[in-house]
Design a protein around this motif. Sequence first.
Motif, PDB file in Angstrom:
ATOM      1  N   ASN A 119      43.647  25.674  41.825  1.00 50.01           N
ATOM      2  CA  ASN A 119      43.676  27.134  41.763  1.00 50.01           C
ATOM      3  C   ASN A 119      44.996  27.623  42.330  1.00 50.01           C
ATOM      4  OD1 ASN A 119      41.181  27.591  40.635  1.00 50.01           O
ATOM      5  ND2 ASN A 119      40.203  28.300  42.509  1.00 50.01           N
ATOM      6  N   PRO A 120      45.605  28.660  41.774  1.00 46.18           N
ATOM      7  CA  PRO A 120      46.788  29.238  42.412  1.00 46.18           C
ATOM      8  C   PRO A 120      46.385  29.928  43.710  1.00 46.18           C
ATOM      9  CG  PRO A 120      46.071  30.624  40.602  1.00 46.18           C
ATOM     10  CD  PRO A 120      45.199  29.402  40.562  1.00 46.18           C
ATOM     11  N   ALA A 121      47.363  30.204  44.558  1.00 46.88           N
ATOM     12  CA  ALA A 121      47.088  30.870  45.844  1.00 46.88           C
ATOM     13  C   ALA A 121      47.223  32.382  45.744  1.00 46.88           C
ATOM     14  CB  ALA A 121      48.042  30.327  46.910  1.00 46.88           C
ATOM     15  N   SER A 122      47.346  32.916  44.550  1.00 47.05           N
ATOM     16  CA  SER A 122      47.605  34.340  44.342  1.00 47.05           C
ATOM     17  C   SER A 122      46.397  35.206  44.690  1.00 47.05           C
ATOM     18  CB  SER A 122      47.983  34.584  42.875  1.00 47.05           C
ATOM     19  OG  SER A 122      47.065  33.939  42.007  1.00 47.05           O
ATOM     20  N   ASP A 123      46.671  36.459  45.055  1.00 47.78           N
ATOM     21  CA  ASP A 123      45.611  37.438  45.295  1.00 47.78           C
ATOM     22  C   ASP A 123      45.314  38.120  43.960  1.00 47.78           C
ATOM     23  OD1 ASP A 123      43.869  39.403  46.068  1.00 47.78           O
ATOM     24  OD2 ASP A 123      45.059  40.098  47.770  1.00 47.78           O
ATOM     25  N   ASP A 124      44.519  37.455  43.143  1.00 50.92           N
ATOM     26  CA  ASP A 124      44.252  37.965  41.797  1.00 50.92           C
ATOM     27  C   ASP A 124      43.342  39.180  41.809  1.00 50.92           C
ATOM     28  OD1 ASP A 124      45.847  36.116  40.409  1.00 50.92           O
ATOM     29  OD2 ASP A 124      44.292  34.587  40.534  1.00 50.92           O
ATOM     30  N   THR A 125      42.513  39.320  42.818  1.00 51.07           N
ATOM     31  CA  THR A 125      41.692  40.526  42.922  1.00 51.07           C
ATOM     32  C   THR A 125      42.575  41.762  43.091  1.00 51.07           C
ATOM     33  OG1 THR A 125      39.799  39.323  43.853  1.00 51.07           O
ATOM     34  CG2 THR A 125      39.897  41.698  44.254  1.00 51.07           C
ATOM     35  N   ALA A 126      43.580  41.674  43.957  1.00 45.88           N
ATOM     36  CA  ALA A 126      44.501  42.805  44.152  1.00 45.88           C
ATOM     37  C   ALA A 126      45.294  43.079  42.874  1.00 45.88           C
ATOM     38  CB  ALA A 126      45.437  42.523  45.320  1.00 45.88           C
ATOM     39  N   PHE A 127      45.676  42.026  42.158  1.00 49.95           N
ATOM     40  CA  PHE A 127      46.400  42.192  40.898  1.00 49.95           C
ATOM     41  C   PHE A 127      45.543  42.934  39.877  1.00 49.95           C
ATOM     42  CE2 PHE A 127      47.568  39.767  36.805  1.00 49.95           C
ATOM     43  CZ  PHE A 127      48.479  40.736  36.409  1.00 49.95           C
ATOM     44  N   ILE A 128      44.286  42.525  39.713  1.00 49.78           N
ATOM     45  CA  ILE A 128      43.409  43.188  38.748  1.00 49.78           C
ATOM     46  C   ILE A 128      43.128  44.624  39.178  1.00 49.78           C
ATOM     47  CG2 ILE A 128      41.178  43.132  37.585  1.00 49.78           C
ATOM     48  CD1 ILE A 128      43.070  40.856  36.783  1.00 49.78           C
ATOM     49  N   SER A 129      42.970  44.861  40.471  1.00 53.52           N
ATOM     50  CA  SER A 129      42.762  46.225  40.963  1.00 53.52           C
ATOM     51  C   SER A 129      43.962  47.110  40.634  1.00 53.52           C
ATOM     52  CB  SER A 129      42.520  46.205  42.477  1.00 53.52           C
ATOM     53  OG  SER A 129      42.240  47.496  42.961  1.00 53.52           O
ATOM     54  N   ALA A 130      45.164  46.554  40.771  1.00 53.73           N
ATOM     55  CA  ALA A 130      46.369  47.314  40.423  1.00 53.73           C
ATOM     56  C   ALA A 130      46.437  47.568  38.916  1.00 53.73           C
ATOM     57  CB  ALA A 130      47.615  46.554  40.892  1.00 53.73           C
ATOM     58  N   LEU A 131      45.973  46.610  38.125  1.00 52.33           N
ATOM     59  CA  LEU A 131      45.920  46.812  36.671  1.00 52.33           C
ATOM     60  C   LEU A 131      44.980  47.962  36.315  1.00 52.33           C
ATOM     61  CD1 LEU A 131      45.812  43.350  34.850  1.00 52.33           C
ATOM     62  CD2 LEU A 131      47.694  44.976  34.992  1.00 52.33           C
ATOM     63  N   ILE A 132      43.847  48.025  36.994  1.00 50.91           N
ATOM     64  CA  ILE A 132      42.904  49.125  36.758  1.00 50.91           C
ATOM     65  C   ILE A 132      43.564  50.458  37.081  1.00 50.91           C
ATOM     66  CG2 ILE A 132      40.731  50.161  37.527  1.00 50.91           C
ATOM     67  CD1 ILE A 132      39.680  47.275  37.952  1.00 50.91           C
ATOM     68  N   ASP A 133      44.281  50.522  38.212  1.00 59.21           N
ATOM     69  CA  ASP A 133      45.007  51.747  38.565  1.00 59.21           C
ATOM     70  C   ASP A 133      46.002  52.129  37.465  1.00 59.21           C
ATOM     71  OD1 ASP A 133      43.677  51.845  40.995  1.00 59.21           O
ATOM     72  OD2 ASP A 133      45.288  50.848  42.103  1.00 59.21           O
ATOM     73  N   THR A 134      46.712  51.130  36.943  1.00 62.63           N
ATOM     74  CA  THR A 134      47.686  51.367  35.880  1.00 62.63           C
ATOM     75  C   THR A 134      46.996  51.876  34.617  1.00 62.63           C
ATOM     76  OG1 THR A 134      49.206  49.689  36.733  1.00 62.63           O
ATOM     77  CG2 THR A 134      49.428  50.263  34.407  1.00 62.63           C
ATOM     78  N   ALA A 135      45.864  51.271  34.272  1.00 61.64           N
ATOM     79  CA  ALA A 135      45.141  51.679  33.069  1.00 61.64           C
ATOM     80  C   ALA A 135      44.657  53.122  33.174  1.00 61.64           C
ATOM     81  CB  ALA A 135      43.959  50.745  32.825  1.00 61.64           C
ATOM     82  N   ILE A 136      44.211  53.509  34.346  1.00 58.87           N
ATOM     83  CA  ILE A 136      43.737  54.884  34.546  1.00 58.87           C
ATOM     84  C   ILE A 136      44.898  55.875  34.477  1.00 58.87           C
ATOM     85  CG2 ILE A 136      42.699  56.448  36.238  1.00 58.87           C
ATOM     86  CD1 ILE A 136      41.019  54.006  37.194  1.00 58.87           C
ATOM     87  N   ALA A 137      46.022  55.527  35.123  1.00 54.98           N
ATOM     88  CA  ALA A 137      47.163  56.439  35.196  1.00 54.98           C
ATOM     89  C   ALA A 137      47.962  56.499  33.899  1.00 54.98           C
ATOM     90  CB  ALA A 137      48.074  56.022  36.349  1.00 54.98           C
TER      91      ALA A 137
END
Length: 315
Positions: A108-126
Amino acid sequence: MLAALTLGNAQARVIEDATMERPEGQRHYLVQQPDSSNGSKRPLVILLHGHGASAAQLMGKTAFGGYRSDAWPMLAQREGIVLMAPQGLVASDGKAAWNDCKADSTTNPASDDTAFISALIDTAIARYNADPGRIYVYGGSNGGTMAYRLGIELGARLAAIAAQSALMPANSLCPAPRHPLPVWISHGTDDKIAPYGGGKLGSWMLKGRGAGLGAEESVAVWRKLAGLPDAADVYRFPHLQPGDDTAATRYTWGQDPAGLQVVFVKVDGGGHVHASKTESLPWLLGKLVGDMNHDLDTEQEVWAFFKDKRAAAHP
């Protein structure tokens, strides 16, 4: 940064190739918007690829093992959905993947993928006028396990999640889910990569993937959290192709399509693959992942489950 790619198929589809800066570096994702722009807010479906697969494959831009499908983009165009497919980071085995909570996965990568997806949701809304009350996540395999993680960590933001050929981690870095959600799950009984009964995940091509609960145990986690009864409504899909050695049955807990439901599609004889009425796998890929069911279309079933659901914070 955005770049547009136009694909044909019945109607022209424009897929944006975009990037976002995150603490772990630049992240890539693809976006398809509906043709119509009447100002109304639109549902968002986030697609999560499996370990070693890609966002481009989910969006029909490239093939995987000789198999190419644009089923999700075509459905999204027809239904007026904003479709987003983020790309996982390359892990230690050289394959793109998601950090999906498995404590015993060495790939598994060590990335914070939850934060990445949350930021994507913010982008999709805006940027894309996505409806905050209609945010849905669908993932297959490692992407499905990541969808479970998002259900745990972003449950309040999501209207529903769906996981295909994915098991809840047997050894998890994440807490047990606490936010009841509508959840759709599909699994084949002859899945050799994510065994139906649980245990060690992977194949000769995918090592170090950790272990999972059984498929029915994974379903039970979400059903019990939702407080739904043990008894399910049972529907057996009509068998459509005589040469198809699989059979599909849908179990539904919860009566209200707009309310809290858990659905499990059990594919007897099915492998580590989604279902399609019209598509078939190339011979070699079929040998690697197992048999595809042809009695239903996974994306159609998932969207039928998603479309009436709303996040609890946006009734």
